[in-house]
Every structure is written in structure tokens, then in C-alpha cells.
Motif scaffolding. Structure first.
Motif, PDB file in Angstrom:
ATOM      1  N   ALA A 129       4.050  -2.729 -12.491  1.00  0.00           N
ATOM      2  CA  ALA A 129       3.903  -2.077 -11.187  1.00  0.00           C
ATOM      3  C   ALA A 129       4.932  -0.959 -11.081  1.00  0.00           C
ATOM      4  O   ALA A 129       6.127  -1.183 -11.318  1.00  0.00           O
ATOM      5  CB  ALA A 129       4.094  -3.081 -10.058  1.00  0.00           C
ATOM      6  N   HIS A 130       4.459   0.249 -10.751  1.00  0.00           N
ATOM      7  CA  HIS A 130       5.351   1.386 -10.571  1.00  0.00           C
ATOM      8  C   HIS A 130       5.553   1.640  -9.079  1.00  0.00           C
ATOM      9  O   HIS A 130       4.578   1.795  -8.329  1.00  0.00           O
ATOM     10  CB  HIS A 130       4.770   2.641 -11.228  1.00  0.00           C
ATOM     11  CG  HIS A 130       4.808   2.594 -12.720  1.00  0.00           C
ATOM     12  ND1 HIS A 130       3.766   2.112 -13.481  1.00  0.00           N
ATOM     13  CD2 HIS A 130       5.780   2.967 -13.607  1.00  0.00           C
ATOM     14  CE1 HIS A 130       4.075   2.195 -14.773  1.00  0.00           C
ATOM     15  NE2 HIS A 130       5.279   2.703 -14.870  1.00  0.00           N
ATOM     16  N   LEU A 131       6.814   1.672  -8.661  1.00  0.00           N
ATOM     17  CA  LEU A 131       7.141   1.929  -7.264  1.00  0.00           C
ATOM     18  C   LEU A 131       7.218   3.435  -7.007  1.00  0.00           C
ATOM     19  O   LEU A 131       7.415   4.238  -7.921  1.00  0.00           O
ATOM     20  CB  LEU A 131       8.476   1.280  -6.898  1.00  0.00           C
ATOM     21  CG  LEU A 131       8.594  -0.231  -7.117  1.00  0.00           C
ATOM     22  CD1 LEU A 131       9.942  -0.723  -6.599  1.00  0.00           C
ATOM     23  CD2 LEU A 131       7.458  -0.987  -6.447  1.00  0.00           C
ATOM     24  N   ARG A 132       7.069   3.788  -5.751  1.00  0.00           N
ATOM     25  CA  ARG A 132       7.209   5.168  -5.326  1.00  0.00           C
ATOM     26  C   ARG A 132       8.580   5.703  -5.730  1.00  0.00           C
ATOM     27  O   ARG A 132       9.601   5.034  -5.565  1.00  0.00           O
ATOM     28  CB  ARG A 132       7.048   5.261  -3.804  1.00  0.00           C
ATOM     29  CG  ARG A 132       6.055   6.279  -3.327  1.00  0.00           C
ATOM     30  CD  ARG A 132       5.959   6.306  -1.826  1.00  0.00           C
ATOM     31  NE  ARG A 132       7.270   6.391  -1.186  1.00  0.00           N
ATOM     32  CZ  ARG A 132       7.703   5.519  -0.308  1.00  0.00           C
ATOM     33  NH1 ARG A 132       6.972   4.480   0.023  1.00  0.00           N
ATOM     34  NH2 ARG A 132       8.897   5.668   0.250  1.00  0.00           N
ATOM     35  N   GLU A 133       8.621   6.930  -6.258  1.00  0.00           N
ATOM     36  CA  GLU A 133       9.876   7.464  -6.786  1.00  0.00           C
ATOM     37  C   GLU A 133      10.931   7.640  -5.707  1.00  0.00           C
ATOM     38  O   GLU A 133      12.129   7.475  -5.945  1.00  0.00           O
ATOM     39  CB  GLU A 133       9.615   8.798  -7.486  1.00  0.00           C
ATOM     40  CG  GLU A 133      10.813   9.323  -8.257  1.00  0.00           C
ATOM     41  CD  GLU A 133      10.452  10.434  -9.221  1.00  0.00           C
ATOM     42  OE1 GLU A 133      11.339  11.252  -9.528  1.00  0.00           O
ATOM     43  OE2 GLU A 133       9.287  10.479  -9.655  1.00  0.00           O
ATOM     44  N   ASP A 134      10.514   7.984  -4.490  1.00  0.00           N
ATOM     45  CA  ASP A 134      11.476   8.211  -3.419  1.00  0.00           C
ATOM     46  C   ASP A 134      11.754   6.948  -2.602  1.00  0.00           C
ATOM     47  O   ASP A 134      12.323   7.019  -1.519  1.00  0.00           O
ATOM     48  CB  ASP A 134      10.980   9.325  -2.488  1.00  0.00           C
ATOM     49  CG  ASP A 134       9.648   8.979  -1.826  1.00  0.00           C
ATOM     50  OD1 ASP A 134       9.035   7.950  -2.214  1.00  0.00           O
ATOM     51  OD2 ASP A 134       9.214   9.721  -0.923  1.00  0.00           O
ATOM     52  N   LEU A 135      11.381   5.780  -3.142  1.00  0.00           N
ATOM     53  CA  LEU A 135      11.563   4.539  -2.405  1.00  0.00           C
ATOM     54  C   LEU A 135      13.044   4.202  -2.246  1.00  0.00           C
ATOM     55  O   LEU A 135      13.439   3.582  -1.269  1.00  0.00           O
ATOM     56  CB  LEU A 135      10.827   3.392  -3.115  1.00  0.00           C
ATOM     57  CG  LEU A 135      10.746   2.057  -2.374  1.00  0.00           C
ATOM     58  CD1 LEU A 135      10.023   2.230  -1.046  1.00  0.00           C
ATOM     59  CD2 LEU A 135      10.051   1.010  -3.227  1.00  0.00           C
ATOM     60  N   VAL A 137       0.832  -1.207   0.000  1.00  0.00           N
ATOM     61  CA  VAL A 137       0.000   0.000   0.000  1.00  0.00           C
ATOM     62  C   VAL A 137       0.863   1.252   0.000  1.00  0.00           C
ATOM     63  O   VAL A 137       0.572   2.231  -0.702  1.00  0.00           O
ATOM     64  CB  VAL A 137      -0.949   0.003   1.215  1.00  0.00           C
ATOM     65  CG1 VAL A 137      -1.713   1.309   1.299  1.00  0.00           C
ATOM     66  CG2 VAL A 137      -1.908  -1.172   1.133  1.00  0.00           C
ATOM     67  N   ASP A 138       1.969   1.234   0.765  1.00  0.00           N
ATOM     68  CA  ASP A 138       2.810   2.426   0.891  1.00  0.00           C
ATOM     69  C   ASP A 138       3.846   2.554  -0.211  1.00  0.00           C
ATOM     70  O   ASP A 138       4.235   3.681  -0.565  1.00  0.00           O
ATOM     71  CB  ASP A 138       3.532   2.406   2.243  1.00  0.00           C
ATOM     72  CG  ASP A 138       2.570   2.475   3.420  1.00  0.00           C
ATOM     73  OD1 ASP A 138       1.473   3.039   3.247  1.00  0.00           O
ATOM     74  OD2 ASP A 138       2.921   1.950   4.492  1.00  0.00           O
ATOM     75  N   ASP A 139       4.316   1.449  -0.760  1.00  0.00           N
ATOM     76  CA  ASP A 139       5.479   1.488  -1.652  1.00  0.00           C
ATOM     77  C   ASP A 139       5.144   1.407  -3.135  1.00  0.00           C
ATOM     78  O   ASP A 139       5.992   1.709  -3.971  1.00  0.00           O
ATOM     79  CB  ASP A 139       6.440   0.344  -1.301  1.00  0.00           C
ATOM     80  CG  ASP A 139       6.969   0.472   0.119  1.00  0.00           C
ATOM     81  OD1 ASP A 139       6.975   1.594   0.661  1.00  0.00           O
ATOM     82  OD2 ASP A 139       7.359  -0.567   0.700  1.00  0.00           O
ATOM     83  N   VAL A 140       3.945   0.973  -3.487  1.00  0.00           N
ATOM     84  CA  VAL A 140       3.564   0.814  -4.900  1.00  0.00           C
ATOM     85  C   VAL A 140       2.568   1.903  -5.282  1.00  0.00           C
ATOM     86  O   VAL A 140       1.514   2.057  -4.662  1.00  0.00           O
ATOM     87  CB  VAL A 140       2.942  -0.579  -5.144  1.00  0.00           C
ATOM     88  CG1 VAL A 140       2.524  -0.714  -6.603  1.00  0.00           C
ATOM     89  CG2 VAL A 140       3.948  -1.666  -4.776  1.00  0.00           C
ATOM     90  N   GLU A 141       2.923   2.695  -6.302  1.00  0.00           N
ATOM     91  CA  GLU A 141       2.069   3.787  -6.732  1.00  0.00           C
ATOM     92  C   GLU A 141       0.910   3.315  -7.592  1.00  0.00           C
ATOM     93  O   GLU A 141      -0.232   3.751  -7.434  1.00  0.00           O
ATOM     94  CB  GLU A 141       2.880   4.823  -7.507  1.00  0.00           C
ATOM     95  CG  GLU A 141       3.706   5.756  -6.640  1.00  0.00           C
ATOM     96  CD  GLU A 141       4.301   6.883  -7.448  1.00  0.00           C
ATOM     97  OE1 GLU A 141       4.286   6.805  -8.703  1.00  0.00           O
ATOM     98  OE2 GLU A 141       4.788   7.850  -6.833  1.00  0.00           O
TER      99      GLU A 141
END
Length: 284
Positions: free
Chosen positions: A221-227, A181-185
Motif C-alpha cells: 500500500a502506497h500512502l499519499r506523499e504529502d501525508l 480513501v483520502d490517505d492511500v494512493e
């Protein structure tokens, strides 16, 4: 053995005998039965009286028979055998094809599968689990995208995206994606005609249609850019830093994708990557 039904044939085919000494199905058939199969040439040996009569009557009445099969759908005459395992079901069936031939056909029914391309836009890279997976079928380890089987509980694409994709990403990229929920945009499906209510049977790509019922779904799946951190050179992203040792990154450049295609041996993974690259090229 209630789940294994075999019809013996004097001229060939399957016969069943109980064996506690040797069992080619030991890994998934605990009850100790052994199937012996003797191949017969493409069923030119349709020489029983019953088969000849069936062929004759079918050929004569085909044009006037509303139940006659076509090239789009063959007719099942009877079941030969069923073998249940934890991973698949082996089915033997007697079929009538569109050329009026009776064929004994063997196929497997198995779960559908999902392959996920994971992208980190900040570093302009595609991420994969670094550890190659051992594949008993080819007796070697192969580099693969994140992926896995789709259970029977996930009937629609929406079900797969809500329950299957999070589990796969957290399992295979757990050192990087600790919380879906937090890491995948975002997550999108590559299959044509995809929408939340569509099923795997509606839009999934057949994997081995002559032998298996399995269909393939491809996702991005796109991850959060600041991950994770990334370094830049003249405004162009050149490398990703801060990657855990369990994850490998390939840059989304021509050279990076060429290298990834060289390293990917799995045909399902290659087909999903090529579909993604084709889809990306249409939006340039």
C-alpha cells in the motif's frame, strides 16, 4: 456436543470423556468436553482386520482401479472427528495415500490472512505499527506488518482490496491513516497471477500445508506523499518527520531493510518483505 464427533479406538487414538474439572479447550469450548490423544508411531500399527483387508485389496486392485489415489490427491475414507472453535476447525480424517497406506490425519481449517507493506514514497520508508503484538503461541511480543484475517465474505482479491485492506490499515495505522480513501494512493498484490477475480485458493501461498488450509496474501500500500513531512539532504530523503508515536519507519535503503529483517521475527512478514524486495529488484 453436536460439533464434536469422536470414534473411540481400543488400541489407541482418541477417546472422549466429559469433564467439568479440567478442560484444555476452556478458552474456546464452553461445553466442557475433553479430548485425550495418545500418539501412535506413524501408523505402522495398522493391525486391525479391517485395515489389513483394506490394504490388501487396495494394493491388489490399485493398477486397475480408476478411483485409486495418486501423489497429487489422497482419498478420504472416513471422518474421525470435527471440533469447531471461533478461530479454526480441527478435523480428523482417515486417508488412503498413494502408497496404499491408511493414515489417521489431523488438520485445521482456518481463515486466510493478509500482510500489508505500507510505503511512504515521500520519505522513502516502510511504516509499521510501533507496538509489538503479543503472540500466545510463542509467548512473546513480535514486530509485525499491518495484517489480519480474511473473512469468508471476501472471496476474491478484489473483495480483499475493497473491504479487508481498508479496515486493517485504518485499525492498525489509525493515527496516520484516518481515511483510507483520502490517505492511500494505491494497493497492489504481490502474489503471482493476482487479478481482481482471483481467489485466495488460486494464488495464496500455503502457510503450513501439511496441517493447515490457511493461505497468505501479500500486499503493498502506497500512502499519499504529502501525508507527513520529510526532510531532505542534497536531494536525498534521509528521514521522516511528523510520524505519530504509534508508527515506526524503516528507510528503504540496504541498511534499513537489513535492520528490518533483523527485527522481523514473524516468518509470514519476512516472506512478504523478501517477495517485495525481489519484485523491486526486477524493476531496477
Amino acid at each position: 456436543c453436536p460439533s464434536l464427533h469422536v470414534f473411540s479406538r481400543s488400541a489407541g487414538g482418541f477417546r472422549l470423556r466429559k469433564s467439568r474439572q479440567q478442560n484444555p479447550f476452556t478458552s474456546f469450548v464452553p461445553w466442557g468436553y475433553q479430548c485425550h490423544y495418545r500418539y501412535r508411531h506413524q501408523y505402522d500399527s495398522i493391525n486391525s482386520i479391517e485395515s489389513q483387508a483394506l490394504l490388501s485389496s487396495t494394493s491388489e486392485n490399485h493398477d486397475n482401479n480408476p478411483d485409486a489415489c495418486t501423489a497429487d490427491e489422497w482419498k478420504k475414507l472416513s471422518d474421525i472427528m470435527t471440533l469447531e472453535t471461533p478461530w479454526f476447525t480441527l478435523l480428523g480424517e482417515r486417508l488412503l495415500d498413494d502408497r496404499h497406506r491408511t493414515l489417521d490425519y489431523y488438520r485445521v481449517r482456518r481463515s486466510h490472512s493478509a500482510v500489508i507493506i505500507v510505503i511512504h514514497k515521500g520519505s522513502n520508508s516502510i511504516l509499521l505499527p510501533r507496538k509489538a503484538q503479543y503472540r500466545p503461541g510463542v509467548q512473546q511480543a513480535t514486530l509485525d506488518f499491518c495484517g489480519g484475517r480474511i473473512g469468508s465474505h471476501a472471496r476474491s482479491i478484489g473483495d480483499v482490496m475493497d473491504s479487508v485492506i481498508p479496515h486493517i490499515l485504518e485499525r492498525e495505522l489509525g493515527d496516520l491513516v484516518s481515511s483510507y480513501v483520502d490517505d492511500v494512493e494505491s494497493v497492489s498484490c504481490l502474489n503471482h497471477g493476482a487479478h481482481p477475480a482471483a481467489t485466495c485458493e488460486d494464488i495464496g501461498w500455503p502457510v503450513d500445508s501439511s496441517f493447515s488450509s490457511q493461505r497468505l496474501l501479500g500486499f503493498v500500500a502506497h500512502l499519499r506523499e504529502d501525508l507527513m513531512e520529510h526532510s531532505e539532504n542534497d536531494g536525498k530523503v534521509v528521514t521522516a518527520t511528523g510520524l505519530p508515536d504509534s508508527v515506526v519507519a524503516y528507510p528503504r535503503t540496504r541498511e534499513g531493510m537489513d535492520g528490518l529483517l533483523v527485527d522481523l521475527q514473524c516468518l509470514q512478514c519476512r516472506s512478504v518483505l523478501l517477495e517485495y524486495l525481489r519484485d523491486e529488484s526486477t524493476h531496477v
